[in-house]
Every structure is written in C-alpha cells, then in structure tokens.
Design a protein around this motif. Structure first.
Motif, short mmCIF file in Angstrom:
data_model
loop_
_atom_site.label_atom_id
_atom_site.label_comp_id
_atom_site.label_asym_id
_atom_site.label_seq_id
_atom_site.Cartn_x
_atom_site.Cartn_y
_atom_site.Cartn_z
N SER A 174 -68.43 67.58 48.12
CA SER A 174 -69.03 67.61 49.22
C SER A 174 -69.07 69.34 49.95
N LEU A 175 -69.31 69.76 50.78
CA LEU A 175 -69.67 71.18 51.15
C LEU A 175 -68.21 71.94 51.13
N GLY A 176 -68.09 72.63 50.99
CA GLY A 176 -66.95 73.93 50.54
C GLY A 176 -65.32 73.44 49.92
N THR A 189 -67.10 58.53 43.95
CA THR A 189 -65.93 58.19 44.85
C THR A 189 -66.28 60.00 45.35
N VAL A 190 -66.07 60.41 46.90
CA VAL A 190 -66.93 61.50 47.78
C VAL A 190 -65.23 61.98 48.20
N VAL A 191 -65.86 63.53 47.71
CA VAL A 191 -64.69 64.59 47.89
C VAL A 191 -64.95 64.99 49.06
N GLY A 192 -64.33 64.90 49.98
CA GLY A 192 -64.84 65.47 51.54
C GLY A 192 -64.85 67.05 51.51
N ALA A 193 -65.25 67.89 52.40
CA ALA A 193 -66.20 68.84 52.86
C ALA A 193 -64.45 69.41 53.15
N GLY A 194 -64.64 70.45 52.53
CA GLY A 194 -63.65 71.38 52.05
C GLY A 194 -61.95 70.68 51.76
N ALA A 195 -62.37 70.69 50.88
CA ALA A 195 -60.98 69.47 49.95
C ALA A 195 -59.93 70.33 48.94
N VAL A 206 -63.03 57.09 48.88
CA VAL A 206 -62.53 58.77 49.58
C VAL A 206 -61.35 59.33 49.96
N VAL A 207 -61.93 60.71 49.21
CA VAL A 207 -60.45 61.53 49.30
C VAL A 207 -61.00 62.96 50.38
N TYR A 208 -59.91 63.53 50.52
CA TYR A 208 -60.03 64.81 51.67
C TYR A 208 -58.91 65.51 51.50
N GLY A 209 -58.94 66.60 52.35
CA GLY A 209 -57.06 67.42 52.93
C GLY A 209 -57.11 68.97 51.70
N ALA A 210 -56.00 69.17 52.25
CA ALA A 210 -55.92 70.59 51.40
C ALA A 210 -54.06 70.37 51.12
N PRO A 211 -53.43 69.36 49.39
CA PRO A 211 -54.31 68.96 48.56
C PRO A 211 -54.83 67.82 49.12
N LYS A 213 -55.99 64.16 49.14
CA LYS A 213 -55.07 62.64 49.30
C LYS A 213 -56.35 61.94 49.07
N TRP A 214 -55.93 60.35 48.59
CA TRP A 214 -56.69 59.03 48.47
C TRP A 214 -56.42 58.74 49.85
N ILE A 215 -58.05 58.35 50.31
CA ILE A 215 -57.88 57.86 51.91
C ILE A 215 -58.09 56.78 51.93
N ARG A 216 -59.27 56.07 51.70
CA ARG A 216 -59.38 54.68 50.96
C ARG A 216 -60.30 54.31 50.24
N PRO A 217 -60.97 53.36 49.81
CA PRO A 217 -62.22 52.48 48.81
C PRO A 217 -62.92 52.92 49.52
N ARG A 218 -64.27 52.75 48.69
CA ARG A 218 -65.59 52.65 49.49
C ARG A 218 -66.54 52.20 48.50
N LEU A 219 -67.79 51.42 48.79
CA LEU A 219 -68.66 50.91 47.83
C LEU A 219 -69.13 51.84 47.70
N GLN A 220 -69.96 51.32 46.46
CA GLN A 220 -71.48 52.37 45.65
C GLN A 220 -72.52 52.60 46.11
N GLU A 221 -72.72 51.84 47.16
CA GLU A 221 -73.73 51.88 48.44
C GLU A 221 -73.51 52.23 49.20
N GLU A 222 -72.17 52.76 49.26
CA GLU A 222 -72.44 53.22 50.83
C GLU A 222 -72.96 54.80 50.98
N THR A 223 -73.27 55.40 51.82
CA THR A 223 -74.12 56.40 52.15
C THR A 223 -72.82 57.10 53.27
N TYR A 224 -73.01 58.52 53.02
CA TYR A 224 -72.01 59.19 52.87
C TYR A 224 -72.49 60.73 53.53
N LEU A 225 -74.02 60.63 53.50
CA LEU A 225 -75.04 62.20 54.67
C LEU A 225 -75.05 61.58 55.69
#
Length: 225
Positions: A174-176, A189-195, A206-211, A213-225
C-alpha cells in the motif's frame, strides 16, 4: 492528446472508476494507441466516461464493430481485477491485454513486464525485475533490481521495494510502504500504508506498522481499497 484523435491502434478500457481515470491519462500520452471506448458491467454505467463512449458490458466486447487491438483492465482492487480478467479470458480466449507505461516512468530494458500491467507516472523499475500479468506499479512507486512481483499484485503510490524482494500473486503493497532488501511477501497479503517490512510474511494476511507485524488473516476475495 493522441488518445483522443484518430491516430494509433484501438484500445478499450474495462472499468469506469477512479483507477480507469488514471489509465485514460496514461494512454492519452502513448501515441501508438487510441482509446476506442470503455466497458463496464455495472447496469447503471454512464454513456460516456472521461470524454469517451462506454460501449457496453464485457459481453459486448465480441460485438464491437471497429477493430480492437487490445485492452487493459482499469480496476484498482487486485482480486476484482482478476475476476474481470477471468471472465474476459473465458469468453474471449484470444483477447490481447496490453501493457501501458507512462512516459515519465523509468523502466529498465532488462526487465520483464507481463500483459495487462500498468506502470504509472514517475515509477521506477530497475534492472532484472520480473512483474507478472495485470499488475500495477502506481505513481512514484519504485521496484529495485531483481525483484519478482506475481500476477495481479500492486505497488501503491510512493511505495518502495528494495532489491531481491519477492511479492506473491494478488498481493498489495500500500501507499508509502517500504519493503527491505530480500524480503518475501506471500499471496493475497496486504501490506498496510506506511509500513516498513523487515521480515518475510506468508499468504493471506494483513501486515502493517514500523516494523511491520502480522495483524490478522484475510480472505483472498476481501477488498482493501
């Protein structure tokens, strides 16, 4: 702009949303192509979009009277883009998807970019990179040497991949976000903004943060935008 006049090979854009607006802008800067019109499966689709006619739904591709050189899917969400591509491939197995590159992007001659992929303004793709089909490298995103990006994946605006990074299929950076040299991200897998990614992550997360971290599982059809 060449995309608006009679010069160039006829292309169609599939989708009438925000991402397709950017696709229109890129093609208008590519003199080898001409935008014939757009396709959208929404039953309340507009008659025109960004100044071009909307020609019908995906089933209408076969009935377009003018010759069509190829097309590109203007949908930002990876899984949604894949579903539309699958529909078109099933009904039109020989339909040619084209790759578009904004003239301000730098793309090394020593890289591979798959069919249906869009490289946006200011993006940088360095040597020996392999990018799959129907991917997006968004505005000012960068992909360093020897990276591998799977089909239907995306690199968001201002996101950066260090050298030798591997991104699986249908994943989003994701962005940045920043992924350090040699790291691997799995499929869907989705890497969150600014990670800031400093270690490998597997599939369907779903992973995000600096550094990051694994936040939660997601479904392959799950939207992220």
């Amino acid at each position: 702009m060449k995309g608006r006049d009679g010069v160039g090979k006829n292309l169609i854009i599939i989708g009438c949303g925000g991402h397709s607006k950017v696709i229109v802008d890129i093609i208008e800067h590519m003199p080898q192509f001409r935008i014939l019109g757009l396709i959208d499966d929404d039953p309340v689709r507009p008659s025109h979009f960004q100044g071009y006619p909307v020609l019908g739904d995906t089933a209408s591709i076969k009935t377009i009277k003018e010759p069509v050189f190829g097309g590109i899917i203007g949908i930002g969400d990876n899984w949604s883009r894949k579903k539309v591509a699958d529909v078109i491939k099933k009904s039109n197995p020989n339909f040619p998807f084209i790759t578009i590159i904004h003239p301000t992007a730098y793309v090394s001659p020593r890289c591979h970019i798959g069919a249906g992929t869009a490289i946006m303004a200011g993006a940088i793709i360095n040597s020996d990179v392999s990018i799959g089909e129907h991917c997006i490298v968004n505005t000012l995103g960068s992909v360093a040497h020897d990276c591998v990006i799977g089909d239907y994946s995306s690199v968001g605006p201002g996101a950066h991949l260090g050298g030798n990074v591997v991104i699986g299929d249908n994943s989003a950076v994701s962005l940045g976000a920043r992924i350090l040299h040699g790291r691997t991200i799995g499929d869907h897998t989705v890497v969150g903004a600014g990670a800031t990614v400093t270690k490998d992550f597997g599939d369907l997360g779903v992973v995000y943060g600096a550094p990051a971290k694994w936040i939660r599982p997601r479904l392959q059809e799950e939207t992220y935008l």
